[in-house]
Design a protein around this motif. Structure first.
Motif, PDB file in Angstrom:
ATOM      1  N   ARG A  70       1.256  -8.267  -3.180  1.00  0.00           N
ATOM      2  CA  ARG A  70       0.065  -8.937  -3.699  1.00  0.00           C
ATOM      3  C   ARG A  70      -1.206  -8.278  -3.177  1.00  0.00           C
ATOM      4  O   ARG A  70      -2.260  -8.369  -3.805  1.00  0.00           O
ATOM      5  CB  ARG A  70       0.099 -10.411  -3.334  1.00  0.00           C
ATOM      6  N   ALA A  71      -1.123  -7.629  -2.013  1.00  0.00           N
ATOM      7  CA  ALA A  71      -2.282  -6.913  -1.462  1.00  0.00           C
ATOM      8  C   ALA A  71      -2.592  -5.660  -2.264  1.00  0.00           C
ATOM      9  O   ALA A  71      -3.733  -5.178  -2.268  1.00  0.00           O
ATOM     10  CB  ALA A  71      -2.038  -6.553   0.001  1.00  0.00           C
ATOM     11  N   LEU A  72      -1.570  -5.128  -2.952  1.00  0.00           N
ATOM     12  CA  LEU A  72      -1.775  -3.939  -3.781  1.00  0.00           C
ATOM     13  C   LEU A  72      -2.376  -4.367  -5.118  1.00  0.00           C
ATOM     14  O   LEU A  72      -1.671  -4.662  -6.077  1.00  0.00           O
ATOM     15  CB  LEU A  72      -0.449  -3.208  -3.995  1.00  0.00           C
ATOM     16  N   THR A  73      -3.675  -4.388  -5.164  1.00  0.00           N
ATOM     17  CA  THR A  73      -4.380  -4.764  -6.384  1.00  0.00           C
ATOM     18  C   THR A  73      -4.227  -3.674  -7.441  1.00  0.00           C
ATOM     19  O   THR A  73      -3.730  -2.575  -7.155  1.00  0.00           O
ATOM     20  CB  THR A  73      -5.862  -4.978  -6.084  1.00  0.00           C
ATOM     21  N   GLY A  74      -4.683  -3.984  -8.645  1.00  0.00           N
ATOM     22  CA  GLY A  74      -4.622  -2.999  -9.718  1.00  0.00           C
ATOM     23  C   GLY A  74      -5.350  -1.721  -9.367  1.00  0.00           C
ATOM     24  O   GLY A  74      -4.875  -0.613  -9.658  1.00  0.00           O
ATOM     25  N   GLY A  75      -6.512  -1.851  -8.705  1.00  0.00           N
ATOM     26  CA  GLY A  75      -7.258  -0.664  -8.308  1.00  0.00           C
ATOM     27  C   GLY A  75      -6.510   0.173  -7.292  1.00  0.00           C
ATOM     28  O   GLY A  75      -6.523   1.412  -7.364  1.00  0.00           O
ATOM     29  N   SER A  76      -5.849  -0.481  -6.345  1.00  0.00           N
ATOM     30  CA  SER A  76      -5.076   0.241  -5.335  1.00  0.00           C
ATOM     31  C   SER A  76      -3.895   0.968  -5.969  1.00  0.00           C
ATOM     32  O   SER A  76      -3.604   2.127  -5.636  1.00  0.00           O
ATOM     33  CB  SER A  76      -4.569  -0.725  -4.265  1.00  0.00           C
ATOM     34  N   GLU A  83       4.990   4.311  -8.719  1.00  0.00           N
ATOM     35  CA  GLU A  83       4.922   2.872  -8.967  1.00  0.00           C
ATOM     36  C   GLU A  83       5.416   2.089  -7.752  1.00  0.00           C
ATOM     37  O   GLU A  83       6.353   2.517  -7.057  1.00  0.00           O
ATOM     38  CB  GLU A  83       5.774   2.500 -10.174  1.00  0.00           C
ATOM     39  N   ALA A  84       4.783   0.966  -7.484  1.00  0.00           N
ATOM     40  CA  ALA A  84       5.269   0.002  -6.504  1.00  0.00           C
ATOM     41  C   ALA A  84       5.768  -1.215  -7.261  1.00  0.00           C
ATOM     42  O   ALA A  84       5.289  -1.499  -8.371  1.00  0.00           O
ATOM     43  CB  ALA A  84       4.156  -0.386  -5.530  1.00  0.00           C
ATOM     44  N   PRO A  85       6.740  -1.950  -6.734  1.00  0.00           N
ATOM     45  CA  PRO A  85       7.273  -3.116  -7.452  1.00  0.00           C
ATOM     46  C   PRO A  85       6.166  -4.088  -7.861  1.00  0.00           C
ATOM     47  O   PRO A  85       5.226  -4.334  -7.103  1.00  0.00           O
ATOM     48  CB  PRO A  85       8.223  -3.749  -6.429  1.00  0.00           C
ATOM     49  N   GLU A  86       6.280  -4.624  -9.058  1.00  0.00           N
ATOM     50  CA  GLU A  86       5.302  -5.590  -9.578  1.00  0.00           C
ATOM     51  C   GLU A  86       5.977  -6.945  -9.735  1.00  0.00           C
ATOM     52  O   GLU A  86       6.933  -7.101 -10.501  1.00  0.00           O
ATOM     53  CB  GLU A  86       4.768  -5.109 -10.923  1.00  0.00           C
ATOM     54  N   PHE A  87       5.482  -7.928  -9.014  1.00  0.00           N
ATOM     55  CA  PHE A  87       6.038  -9.284  -9.036  1.00  0.00           C
ATOM     56  C   PHE A  87       5.711  -9.973 -10.361  1.00  0.00           C
ATOM     57  O   PHE A  87       4.575  -9.967 -10.815  1.00  0.00           O
ATOM     58  CB  PHE A  87       5.448 -10.082  -7.871  1.00  0.00           C
ATOM     59  N   PHE A 219       3.981  -3.412   5.481  1.00  0.00           N
ATOM     60  CA  PHE A 219       2.703  -2.837   5.044  1.00  0.00           C
ATOM     61  C   PHE A 219       1.600  -3.253   6.026  1.00  0.00           C
ATOM     62  O   PHE A 219       1.425  -4.441   6.320  1.00  0.00           O
ATOM     63  CB  PHE A 219       2.399  -3.373   3.652  1.00  0.00           C
ATOM     64  N   LYS A 220       0.835  -2.286   6.542  1.00  0.00           N
ATOM     65  CA  LYS A 220      -0.179  -2.589   7.547  1.00  0.00           C
ATOM     66  C   LYS A 220      -1.063  -1.375   7.783  1.00  0.00           C
ATOM     67  O   LYS A 220      -0.904  -0.323   7.137  1.00  0.00           O
ATOM     68  CB  LYS A 220       0.484  -2.986   8.857  1.00  0.00           C
ATOM     69  N   VAL A 221      -2.007  -1.514   8.719  1.00  0.00           N
ATOM     70  CA  VAL A 221      -2.756  -0.375   9.248  1.00  0.00           C
ATOM     71  C   VAL A 221      -2.096   0.029  10.559  1.00  0.00           C
ATOM     72  O   VAL A 221      -1.810  -0.823  11.409  1.00  0.00           O
ATOM     73  CB  VAL A 221      -4.236  -0.731   9.477  1.00  0.00           C
ATOM     74  N   GLY A 222      -1.833   1.310  10.729  1.00  0.00           N
ATOM     75  CA  GLY A 222      -1.174   1.773  11.944  1.00  0.00           C
ATOM     76  C   GLY A 222      -1.151   3.280  12.025  1.00  0.00           C
ATOM     77  O   GLY A 222      -1.963   3.981  11.399  1.00  0.00           O
ATOM     78  N   ASP A 223      -0.201   3.793  12.775  1.00  0.00           N
ATOM     79  CA  ASP A 223      -0.073   5.230  13.008  1.00  0.00           C
ATOM     80  C   ASP A 223       0.606   5.879  11.802  1.00  0.00           C
ATOM     81  O   ASP A 223       1.752   5.550  11.484  1.00  0.00           O
ATOM     82  CB  ASP A 223       0.750   5.464  14.266  1.00  0.00           C
ATOM     83  N   PRO A 224      -0.053   6.821  11.134  1.00  0.00           N
ATOM     84  CA  PRO A 224       0.578   7.473   9.977  1.00  0.00           C
ATOM     85  C   PRO A 224       1.883   8.181  10.333  1.00  0.00           C
ATOM     86  O   PRO A 224       2.757   8.341   9.478  1.00  0.00           O
ATOM     87  CB  PRO A 224      -0.494   8.456   9.490  1.00  0.00           C
TER      88      PRO A 224
END
Length: 350
Positions: A70-76, A83-87, A219-224
């Motif tokens: 849900r955090a992956l908006t259309g713009g993202s 493709e990422a899974p779409e609920f 999914f998060k911010v962290g070490d690449p």
């Protein structure tokens, strides 16, 4: 007992209003029996997937996955070359629930997939780079976790210390890991958006391209580097290098010169985690397996002194410096002075 594809199709019609399923087949992408899944062919030509977790752990993972998606908006999503899974919907079944997603064409990758072609290997790298190039607001706006560089270093140190406390880690590896986790230069990186749970099985591929990436529960911010450690398992170094080449081409932002070193450290610490896991469970089979892998890793590390994990290759570390570095490591047996001297000479050779 696994649910039949017909049962799953009926569940999908309850989850998505007006759904007209014309045929269904079991889906084999979910390995290990953690999910019951089916591929649904919908009137009009669309294809959907329905998944039902078979255990509590899988149910928790699926819930986290939904929050991330849900955090992956259309713009993202438009920024991603896959493709990422779409609920699409959900419906209760028993004490859990089934989730319906849009189907992503492709088949699950393996480590051997990186050997298929240069283009496919580089496609893996570009896909990972696209995730890391997303704005961090994708994560913060959704209230998902954010890990700083200092926190990443502390987490690595904790894993090392817990493994050391078992008394089963070779001294050479403890020295190697201690040098790395205490090397401030290694941890001077800009945290990015990361998938957080990447492995070869996370990728869907078709031809010479990555078509999709699954399993977004971390999914998060962290070490690449945490998204690249699995490349250390690739049998041919050339293939891993091709992935990193694709990554460097697609990556936006400053160059992270220590990325591969941290990725290698994370790969080695995965074995340490396996040892800790076995020790926590008091499972001798897991412990023996981890000890065997650590012994092989120690031999490999000793034979490959041109690739240290730490960045400081110009200064000789004195014996007392290494002792101080390892002082906080809770090993039940003392480390000999000869081992410390060997560690110092390794640092000098690097």
């Amino acid at each position: 007992m696994a649910r039949s594809s017909l049962t799953l199709a009926a569940l999908a019609t309850a989850a998505v209003a007006g759904l007209d399923v014309v045929s269904t087949t079991p889906l084999s992408n979910d390995q290990g029996g953690r999910f019951d899944s089916a591929l649904l062919n919908i009137r009009g030509g669309d294809q959907l997937v329905v998944r039902v977790p078979t255990a509590r752990e899988a149910e928790i993972e699926q819930s986290s996955d939904l929050v991330a998606l849900r955090a992956l908006t259309g713009g993202s999503r438009k920024r991603l070359p896959f493709e990422a899974p779409e609920f699409l919907g959900q419906a209760p079944i028993g004490e859990t629930r089934g989730i319906v997603y849009r189907y992503i064409p492709g088949y699950p990758a393996t480590l051997d997939s990186l050997e298929v072609s240069v283009e496919l290997a580089e496609s893996f790298g570009r896909a990972i780079a696209a995730i890391h190039s997303l704005p961090t607001s994708v994560i913060t706006d959704a209230g998902l976790p954010v890990q700083s560089a200092a926190e990443a270093a502390r987490t690595a140190r904790t894993v090392k210390d817990r493994a050391a406390a078992t008394g089963r880690v070779p001294t050479e590896l403890l020295t190697r890991w201690s040098l790395a986790v205490e090397d401030s230069a290694l941890w001077q990186f800009q945290p990015t958006v990361i998938h957080g749970a990447l492995g070869p099985e996370s990728f869907l591929i078709a031809g010479e391209h990555v078509t999709g990436i699954l399993d977004w529960s971390n999914f998060k911010v962290g070490d690449p580097a945490a998204d690249l450690y699995w490349l250390s398992s690739v049998s041919r170094e050339e293939s891993a290098t091709r992935v990193f080449a694709g990554y460097n081409t697609g990556r936006l932002g400053p160059v992270d010169r220590q990325l591969r070193k941290r990725a290698r450290l994370y790969a080695e610490l995965e074995i340490a985690k396996w040892l800790v896991h076995g020790s926590d469970l008091r499972d001798s089979a897991i412990i023996d397996d981890a000890v065997g892998m650590l012994a092989g890793l120690a031999t490999t590390a000793q034979a490959d002194l041109v690739n240290p994990l730490s960045t400081d290759t110009g200064r000789v570390m004195a014996v007392d410096e290494v002792e101080e570095m390892l002082k906080s490591t809770p090993r039940p047996e003392p480390v000999s002075a000869r081992d410390h001297a060997n560690a110092a000479r390794i640092s000098d050779d690097d």
